[in-house]
Design a protein around this motif. Sequence first.
Motif, PDB file in Angstrom:
ATOM      1  N   GLU A  14       0.845  -1.198   0.000  1.00 63.86           N
ATOM      2  CA  GLU A  14       0.000   0.000   0.000  1.00 63.86           C
ATOM      3  C   GLU A  14       0.879   1.247   0.000  1.00 63.86           C
ATOM      4  O   GLU A  14       1.758   1.385   0.854  1.00 63.86           O
ATOM      5  CB  GLU A  14      -0.893   0.030   1.245  1.00 63.86           C
ATOM      6  CG  GLU A  14      -1.902  -1.081   1.314  1.00 63.86           C
ATOM      7  CD  GLU A  14      -3.021  -0.936   0.306  1.00 63.86           C
ATOM      8  OE1 GLU A  14      -3.336   0.208  -0.096  1.00 63.86           O
ATOM      9  OE2 GLU A  14      -3.566  -1.982  -0.090  1.00 63.86           O
ATOM     10  N   PRO A  15       0.640   2.166  -0.945  1.00 63.72           N
ATOM     11  CA  PRO A  15       1.361   3.443  -0.897  1.00 63.72           C
ATOM     12  C   PRO A  15       0.917   4.259   0.319  1.00 63.72           C
ATOM     13  O   PRO A  15      -0.247   4.239   0.694  1.00 63.72           O
ATOM     14  CB  PRO A  15       0.941   4.150  -2.188  1.00 63.72           C
ATOM     15  CG  PRO A  15       0.289   3.116  -3.028  1.00 63.72           C
ATOM     16  CD  PRO A  15      -0.218   2.046  -2.115  1.00 63.72           C
ATOM     17  N   ARG A  16       1.867   4.951   0.924  1.00 64.56           N
ATOM     18  CA  ARG A  16       1.572   5.821   2.067  1.00 64.56           C
ATOM     19  C   ARG A  16       1.577   7.273   1.594  1.00 64.56           C
ATOM     20  O   ARG A  16       2.188   7.587   0.571  1.00 64.56           O
ATOM     21  CB  ARG A  16       2.615   5.609   3.173  1.00 64.56           C
ATOM     22  CG  ARG A  16       2.547   4.221   3.761  1.00 64.56           C
ATOM     23  CD  ARG A  16       3.657   3.866   4.704  1.00 64.56           C
ATOM     24  NE  ARG A  16       4.337   4.965   5.353  1.00 64.56           N
ATOM     25  CZ  ARG A  16       4.761   4.948   6.602  1.00 64.56           C
ATOM     26  NH1 ARG A  16       4.572   3.899   7.347  1.00 64.56           N
ATOM     27  NH2 ARG A  16       5.405   5.967   7.115  1.00 64.56           N
ATOM     28  N   PRO A  17       0.945   8.153   2.319  1.00 70.29           N
ATOM     29  CA  PRO A  17       0.903   9.563   1.913  1.00 70.29           C
ATOM     30  C   PRO A  17       2.279  10.204   1.759  1.00 70.29           C
ATOM     31  O   PRO A  17       2.452  11.110   0.953  1.00 70.29           O
ATOM     32  CB  PRO A  17       0.117  10.247   3.043  1.00 70.29           C
ATOM     33  CG  PRO A  17      -0.672   9.164   3.681  1.00 70.29           C
ATOM     34  CD  PRO A  17       0.132   7.904   3.513  1.00 70.29           C
ATOM     35  N   ASP A  18       3.274   9.714   2.507  1.00 68.13           N
ATOM     36  CA  ASP A  18       4.619  10.295   2.422  1.00 68.13           C
ATOM     37  C   ASP A  18       5.434   9.763   1.248  1.00 68.13           C
ATOM     38  O   ASP A  18       6.590  10.124   1.069  1.00 68.13           O
ATOM     39  CB  ASP A  18       5.381  10.088   3.737  1.00 68.13           C
ATOM     40  CG  ASP A  18       5.582   8.618   4.092  1.00 68.13           C
ATOM     41  OD1 ASP A  18       5.183   7.734   3.300  1.00 68.13           O
ATOM     42  OD2 ASP A  18       6.137   8.349   5.177  1.00 68.13           O
ATOM     43  N   GLY A  19       4.838   8.868   0.434  1.00 70.07           N
ATOM     44  CA  GLY A  19       5.534   8.315  -0.727  1.00 70.07           C
ATOM     45  C   GLY A  19       6.170   6.962  -0.475  1.00 70.07           C
ATOM     46  O   GLY A  19       6.557   6.278  -1.417  1.00 70.07           O
ATOM     47  N   ASP A  20       6.310   6.571   0.788  1.00 65.84           N
ATOM     48  CA  ASP A  20       6.846   5.250   1.108  1.00 65.84           C
ATOM     49  C   ASP A  20       5.788   4.184   0.834  1.00 65.84           C
ATOM     50  O   ASP A  20       4.626   4.498   0.563  1.00 65.84           O
ATOM     51  CB  ASP A  20       7.270   5.181   2.575  1.00 65.84           C
ATOM     52  CG  ASP A  20       8.438   6.096   2.895  1.00 65.84           C
ATOM     53  OD1 ASP A  20       9.126   6.538   1.954  1.00 65.84           O
ATOM     54  OD2 ASP A  20       8.650   6.376   4.088  1.00 65.84           O
ATOM     55  N   LEU A  21       6.197   2.943   0.904  1.00 60.90           N
ATOM     56  CA  LEU A  21       5.281   1.823   0.727  1.00 60.90           C
ATOM     57  C   LEU A  21       5.193   1.027   2.018  1.00 60.90           C
ATOM     58  O   LEU A  21       6.202   0.755   2.658  1.00 60.90           O
ATOM     59  CB  LEU A  21       5.771   0.893  -0.390  1.00 60.90           C
ATOM     60  CG  LEU A  21       5.883   1.476  -1.779  1.00 60.90           C
ATOM     61  CD1 LEU A  21       6.537   0.471  -2.726  1.00 60.90           C
ATOM     62  CD2 LEU A  21       4.528   1.886  -2.309  1.00 60.90           C
TER      63      LEU A  21
END
Length: 163
Positions: A14-21
């Motif tokens: 799942e992508p996170r809002p900060d760009g990490d996964l």
Amino acid sequence: MTLQFLRNKVIEVEPRPDGDLSVSWRLTDDLLKAEIQLIVQPPELEIIEAEARLERYPPLSCRDASNLIKKVEGVSIGSGLRKILAGLLGGTVGCSILMDAVLESSNAVILHFTRPGIEAGETVADPDKKLAALRERLKTNPRLVRSCIAFQDESPIMAGLNL
């Protein structure tokens, strides 16, 4: 006597809002319940956080899974990962369950990035346009070069690219 054994395995990226996964790997069967959570940071695909939990009947070598999984923090998903993980999580003091979990999670991360391009390529009917699009993808993602038999130097796909 009939023996029954049930195993379920789920891997989610799942992508996170900060760009990490955020990567979640879970395995549940009649003997073991295991889960790892990874946070992967693009573009290097570095594992910046790792957590693990093994319940029910974990093997003796995996009893310290929550500390052992921390060894993968700082490792990047890419070539040589299998060998790196074998050194960090394998062997007589390692945990093969964690090693497999991280490898499967890494494959899911790679699929997360490659699947949209593959799906888009499947909609193109003209073989020449499909080949041109694939070559463009290789130019923008050099990690694919020599990563499989389709992208070896002798491949028709690689002809004339000089990558």
